[in-house]
Enzyme design. Structure first.
Site, short mmCIF file in Angstrom:
data_model
loop_
_atom_site.label_atom_id
_atom_site.label_comp_id
_atom_site.label_asym_id
_atom_site.label_seq_id
_atom_site.Cartn_x
_atom_site.Cartn_y
_atom_site.Cartn_z
N GLU A 320 -1.51 5.04 -1.41
CA GLU A 320 -0.81 4.05 -0.56
C GLU A 320 -0.85 2.84 -0.92
OE1 GLU A 320 -2.66 4.15 3.55
OE2 GLU A 320 -2.67 6.64 3.49
N GLY A 321 -1.14 2.40 -2.12
CA GLY A 321 -1.01 1.17 -2.75
C GLY A 321 -2.37 0.51 -2.71
#
Length: 362
Positions: A320-321
């Site tokens: 998710e970064g």
């Protein structure tokens, strides 16, 4: 569309500016080398910005491309097939790690639905309006996308990169929200690096057991057979064994390099897309940083091929970064120190002694 056309549009960051930044660093009040890799980061950012002193990072943006992958139905993921919309909802509701950290670090978050397998009404219009298609094909037995869909996804990524550059984003933290994405990414890395499935098969963001790992390895092996005949055509490769999110990320990375927008890569998905983009435009990786080492073997393989050295190695696998976002304060610190520390005062030069006049004789 031919991705090779990007090669003529992308220049390297300004090496002359980098040298000026190095010279300025030598004049700062803190001795050169005392900040370790932060000096290198500041010089890279100055070259990307084309200015000395470097401008502080003031408008960072987390951009997350979301999609579901058909290969998840083969039991290769720790998450249920078609469940990526739940990851998106958590981000939008502020209940995900990336949302918490983004708020703490002063970064805004943008989610782009490239290929979620859910009813569009389940999510906000500004998220789903970009969707190329619903889900993707199961890459071990069929193409992920048609060529037209792959091209549309690349164009989507280009458009998002332009929107971010035009809005003043000065650093992008890039990630994905997907189910089955690490399997697809591993196929791309193995195909482009010429390695076997077992070399690139990892455990994923939600760790899988040994049986699921074997299913994942078999799926990558079968998809590789379909990938190798189209290695010479990046669009065909993304259509055969990619997905709408990976094609969009590839276009996004290429256009960010065109627009001189620096990007911090997160995990194996963004690294795999970087590898495809590098194949099209060899100068493009000069505009990217590797935020973290996720522990996925395919990511390590891709970063090594692109000569990108991760900033962090904390074993963060959540995706998710998040791992790339953890690196953001380091980049901000490097820029702030280079921009705001004073230069040393010039030391006065000692006066040269004057020769004595000979004594006068009367």
């Amino acid at each position: 569309m031919n991705l090779d056309d990007f090669s003529d549009l992308i220049e390297r960051p300004d090496n002359g500016v980098r040298r000026d930044a190095e010279e300025r660093r030598e004049r700062l009040s803190v001795p050169a080398g005392a900040f370790g890799r932060l000096d290198e980061l500041a010089e890279w950012l100055a070259a990307a910005q084309g200015r000395v002193p470097v401008r502080p990072v003031e408008q960072p943006r987390v951009v997350l491309f979301a999609a579901d992958h058909g290969i998840a139905a083969a039991g290769v993921s720790g998450r249920p097939a078609g469940g990526a919309h739940a990851l998106v909802r958590a981000v939008l509701d502020g209940a995900s790690p990336v949302s918490v950290l983004a708020g703490r670090f002063g970064a805004s978050v943008r989610v782009v639905d490239a290929g979620l397998d859910c009813d569009p009404g389940m999510l906000p219009e500004d998220v789903v309006r970009h969707r190329v298609r619903r889900g993707s094909g199961r890459i071990d037995v069929e193409d992920a996308l048609t060529r037209e869909e792959a091209e549309a996804a690349v164009r989507l990524g280009v458009r998002i990169a332009d929107e971010e550059a035009d809005s003043g984003t000065d650093l992008v933290v890039l990630g994905d929200l997907s189910v089955g994405g690490t399997t697809v990414a591993a196929v791309l890395v193995a195909a482009l690096c010429g390695t076997d499935a077992s070399v690139v098969t990892g455990r994923g963001g939600v760790p899988i057991d040994d049986l699921a790992w074997m299913r994942k390895c078999a799926a990558i092996r079968d998809a590789l057979r379909r990938a190798r005949p189209v290695l010479g055509d990046q669009l065909a490769l993304l259509a055969a064994v990619g997905g709408a999110d990976l094609a969009a990320i590839t276009g996004f990375l290429l256009q960010c390099a065109v627009r001189r927008t620096p990007v911090v890569l997160d995990g194996v998905v963004s690294a795999a897309c970087g590898l495809v983009a590098q194949r099209a435009a060899f100068r493009a990786p000069d505009w990217w940083l590797a935020g973290q080492a996720s522990g996925e073997p395919a990511q390590a393989k891709a970063l090594d091929r692109m000569a990108l050295n991760p900033l962090l190695s904390h074993g963060v696998t959540v995706g998710e970064g998040t791992g790339a976002l953890l690196a953001l304060p380091l980049v901000q610190a490097a820029a702030a120190l280079a921009a705001e520390l004073p230069e040393r005062a010039e030391e006065p030069q000692p006066e040269e002694p004057q020769p004595e006049e000979p004594a006068r004789k009367d």
